[in-house]
Write an enzyme that holds these catalytic residues in place. Structure first.
Site, mmCIF file in Angstrom:
data_model
loop_
_atom_site.group_PDB
_atom_site.id
_atom_site.type_symbol
_atom_site.label_atom_id
_atom_site.label_comp_id
_atom_site.label_asym_id
_atom_site.label_seq_id
_atom_site.Cartn_x
_atom_site.Cartn_y
_atom_site.Cartn_z
ATOM 1 N N GLY A 1 0.821 -1.213 0.000
ATOM 2 C CA GLY A 1 0.000 0.000 0.000
ATOM 3 C C GLY A 1 0.853 1.260 0.000
ATOM 4 N N ARG B 1 1.213 -5.688 -5.014
ATOM 5 C CA ARG B 1 1.211 -6.616 -3.885
ATOM 6 C C ARG B 1 1.645 -8.037 -4.256
ATOM 7 N NH1 ARG B 1 -0.615 -4.517 0.749
ATOM 8 N NH2 ARG B 1 -2.103 -2.794 0.689
ATOM 9 N N ASP C 1 5.243 -7.761 5.610
ATOM 10 C CA ASP C 1 5.296 -8.903 4.694
ATOM 11 C C ASP C 1 6.379 -8.713 3.632
ATOM 12 O OD1 ASP C 1 3.298 -10.459 5.853
ATOM 13 O OD2 ASP C 1 1.695 -9.439 4.770
ATOM 14 N N LYS D 1 8.102 0.741 5.532
ATOM 15 C CA LYS D 1 6.983 1.557 5.050
ATOM 16 C C LYS D 1 5.658 1.010 5.538
ATOM 17 C CE LYS D 1 4.411 -0.062 2.568
ATOM 18 N NZ LYS D 1 3.490 -0.813 1.712
ATOM 19 N N THR D 2 4.747 1.774 5.942
ATOM 20 C CA THR D 2 3.324 1.446 6.055
ATOM 21 C C THR D 2 2.639 2.503 6.916
ATOM 22 O OG1 THR D 2 1.571 -0.073 6.705
ATOM 23 C CG2 THR D 2 3.559 -0.269 7.998
ATOM 24 N N ASP E 1 0.124 1.981 8.446
ATOM 25 C CA ASP E 1 -0.482 1.272 9.585
ATOM 26 C C ASP E 1 0.326 1.423 10.874
ATOM 27 O OD1 ASP E 1 -2.165 0.514 7.607
ATOM 28 O OD2 ASP E 1 -1.896 -1.643 7.845
HETATM 29 P P1 FBP Z 1 0.597 -1.973 3.634
HETATM 30 O O1 FBP Z 1 0.558 -2.846 4.845
HETATM 31 O O2 FBP Z 1 0.999 -2.659 2.404
HETATM 32 O O3 FBP Z 1 1.411 -0.737 3.889
HETATM 33 O O4 FBP Z 1 -0.866 -1.426 3.344
HETATM 34 C C1 FBP Z 1 -1.601 -0.803 4.304
HETATM 35 C C2 FBP Z 1 -3.032 -0.559 3.906
HETATM 36 O O5 FBP Z 1 -3.216 0.799 3.581
HETATM 37 C C3 FBP Z 1 -3.984 -0.987 5.024
HETATM 38 O O6 FBP Z 1 -4.155 0.054 5.946
HETATM 39 C C4 FBP Z 1 -5.210 -1.373 4.257
HETATM 40 O O7 FBP Z 1 -5.965 -2.340 4.947
HETATM 41 C C5 FBP Z 1 -4.674 -1.950 2.995
HETATM 42 O O8 FBP Z 1 -3.418 -1.336 2.783
HETATM 43 C C6 FBP Z 1 -5.556 -1.707 1.802
HETATM 44 O O9 FBP Z 1 -5.032 -2.379 0.708
HETATM 45 P P2 FBP Z 1 -5.297 -1.995 -0.814
HETATM 46 O O10 FBP Z 1 -4.437 -0.835 -1.113
HETATM 47 O O11 FBP Z 1 -4.811 -3.181 -1.560
HETATM 48 O O12 FBP Z 1 -6.733 -1.669 -0.977
#
Ligand code: FBP
Length: 548
Positions: A78, A142, A173, A199-200, A202
């Site tokens: 993400g 992803r 991951d 990165k994230t 979250d």
């Molecule tokens: P990462 O863990 O890859 O940084 O992604 C975080 C996130 O933004 C989460 O908060 C959310 O649940 C998810 O990605 C949403 O995924 P997508 O971008 O595939 O809709």
């Protein structure tokens, strides 16, 4: 490309950096390390990269000369504000080693490496993206990098481009995969180092050595701005309860940080729900109690913050999802063949009695959302589950029951919101712009010192940037064994909200007052120009964690 006035002015912002990175550096090695758990098993799986020392960069009075180096970079998962500055930091860092060094970006995440889809990132391209949000410089994806064939295919293009180091910018991951790849390339003497960057949005990729994942700061500030605006509207009209779901797949760090910033009437912390073994009904009743108490004071309005992943932390729901995950992983094809209208009944028939009963009791929409395709890492895509609507609806039902019993006599009208994508590509705050640039520049240092299986690390981040400590942490140090897609796998341990930690304790001490009194704070938008106390504040989470 037409640019906004802010974009034009912001392009020339020079990220602040630790003094240790400003001139020639030397690398200081610490003690050998151990994984956070399952040491024997992790050591067996990572014989080449296990036990390496933590390293840090210090100023040196000797200037070294470095041969030109080609580096590849991948943005994985993400989006998170600041990714472009990590890439700019890597670029400037390797050019500083030797101006003939080159940087290649793989397009749309790990798939770009496997499919040999890349672009050379020149100074002209990099300059277009400095201090901007988004991952659009090369795109993200992803695809899970986990199979030997993918590693071998990747190696063909790395060799063709004479790339000596691959840097994967990703979450837990993706950094786990970086570690597996580093081990594999080391084992076959491929001559390619692999590094990671944390990165994230979250905020759940952190530990003693990694104080924060980049993007968390900016994303939380964007959400807090919008929640603040909603709260001001809410306090002006005094007629709605706003149920606001916030991104963060698993951990509740984003919800907690936003709560500390805006002082809502209620904020769910998933980790607490789990620790207290709460059922969905317990949670609904708890929120309804706050609504009812406020109604007694004539306040039929309020805000509820909901972490996106809460559903997976309600113990009974968690057991259900775990069984569903294993079940859907082992019977994927069979399940796809079942007619849409029959899927719900099919699952009810196949699950164990306890889980089947819970599944059958869920509203149809949520039940369906729980069986949607998993992401490539086997996670339920919680951003697709409309928890904010589920909770608003169920609190309404509870209040209606209480009304019948004469226990509640207010008005309950709701608005629901989901904030996630709004914040993931925002222009990075000063903190993220500085932190990311330093992470990238530090990664270039790890390239120079021949490190592999390391994550770039910048510490002491609540001090002024000049005092930050730059270095690297072996990724194996963060691993433990967990069940994924029905198999035990080495993965980076996710950092959930610590219920004994200062951020949660601070929130817990104040929430009763926030519930009853309307104590909203309106943080306003991120400021890029102005006094340092307005522009350079780190998150409250980071400040509290570091005792500030
Ligand atoms: P990462 O863990 O890859 O940084 O992604 C975080 C996130 O933004 C989460 O908060 C959310 O649940 C998810 O990605 C949403 O995924 P997508 O971008 O595939 O809709």
């Amino acid at each position: 490309m037409t640019k906004s006035a802010l974009q034009i002015a912001r392009a020339s912002y020079q990220p602040k950096m630790p003094v240790s990175l400003l001139g020639p550096v030397k690398m200081v090695e610490g003690e050998a390390t151990q994984s956070v758990a399952d040491q024997e098993e992790i050591k067996r799986l990572f014989p080449k990269t296990y036990g390496l020392p933590v390293v840090k960069f210090m100023p040196s009075d000797q200037k070294h000369s470095y041969a030109p180096v080609n580096v590849g970079v991948i943005l994985s998962g993400g989006q998170a504000p600041g990714g472009h500055n990590v890439i700019a930091g890597i670029f400037d860092g390797i050019k500083n080693l030797n101006p003939a060094s080159r940087l290649f970006g793989f397009i749309l995440g790990p798939a770009g490496l496997i499919e040999h889809n890349y672009v050379e990132l020149t100074a002209e391209i990099i300059d277009e993206y400095r201090n901007t949000g988004g991952f659009d410089i090369i795109g993200s994806g992803r695809t899970k990098l986990e199979k030997k064939e993918q590693f071998d295919k990747g190696l063909i293009i790395l060799k063709a481009l004479d790339i000596k180091t691959l840097i994967i910018i990703g979450g837990d991951d993706s950094n786990t995969n970086a570690c597996v790849l580093a081990e594999y390339y080391a084992a076959i003497n491929a001559g390619v180092q692999v590094l990671g960057c944390p990165k994230t949005i979250d905020g759940d990729l952190k530990n003693k050595m990694i104080e924060a994942s980049f993007g968390f700061d900016t994303a939380c500030k964007v959400y807090s701005e919008v929640i603040g605006n909603i709260q001001r509207d809410c306090n002006s009209a005094r007629k709605y309860w706003h149920f606001i779901k916030l991104m963060g797949r698993s951990a509740s760090h984003i919800a907690l940080e936003c709560a500390l910033q805006v002082q809502p009437n209620y904020c769910i912390i998933s980790e607490e729900v789990e620790a207290k073994n709460m059922s969905l009904d317990d949670l609904i009743a708890d929120i309804a109690r706050v609504v009812a108490q406020r109604a007694e004071q004539g306040n039929n309005f309020g805000t509820v913050l909901i972490p996106e992943g809460v559903i997976e932390f309600i113990p009974a729901m968690k057991r259900l999802i775990a069984e569903l995950n294993d079940f859907l992983a082992s019977r994927k094809e069979e399940f796809e063949l079942i007619r849409q209208s029959e899927k719900r009944n099919y699952i009810i028939k196949m699950l164990s009695k306890e889980n089947s009963d819970i599944y059958a009791s869920l509203p149809e929409g949520v039940a369906k959302q729980l069986t949607l395709e998993r992401d490539p890492h086997g996670n339920v895509q919680v951003s697709l589950i409309e928890t904010e609507k589920l909770l608003a609806e169920m609190v309404g039902v509870k209040l209606a029951e209480w009304k019948k019993d004469g226990k509640y006599n207010g008005k309950f009208s709701t608005q629901t919101h989901f904030f996630g994508y709004e914040g993931r590509c925002a222009a990075p705050s000063n903190f993220d712009a500085d932190y990311c640039y330093s992470l990238g520049y530090t990664a270039a240092g790890l390239v120079a010192f021949g490190k592999t299986g390391y994550m770039s690390s910048v510490r002491n981040t609540t001090a002024p940037a000049s005092e930050w400590i730059a270095g690297g942490v072996p990724i194996t140090m963060m691993l433990n064994m967990e069940r994924r897609n029905n198999e035990m796998k080495p993965v980076i341990q996710k950092a959930l909200v610590d219920l004994e930690g200062a951020p949660f304790k601070n929130f817990a001490a104040k929430r009763a007052a926030w519930a009853m009194h309307t104590s909203y704070v309106y943080p306003g938008p991120i400021q890029y120009f102005g006094p340092t106390e307005v522009c350079d504040q780190p998150t409250k989470t980071l400040l509290l964690e570091q005792g500030k």
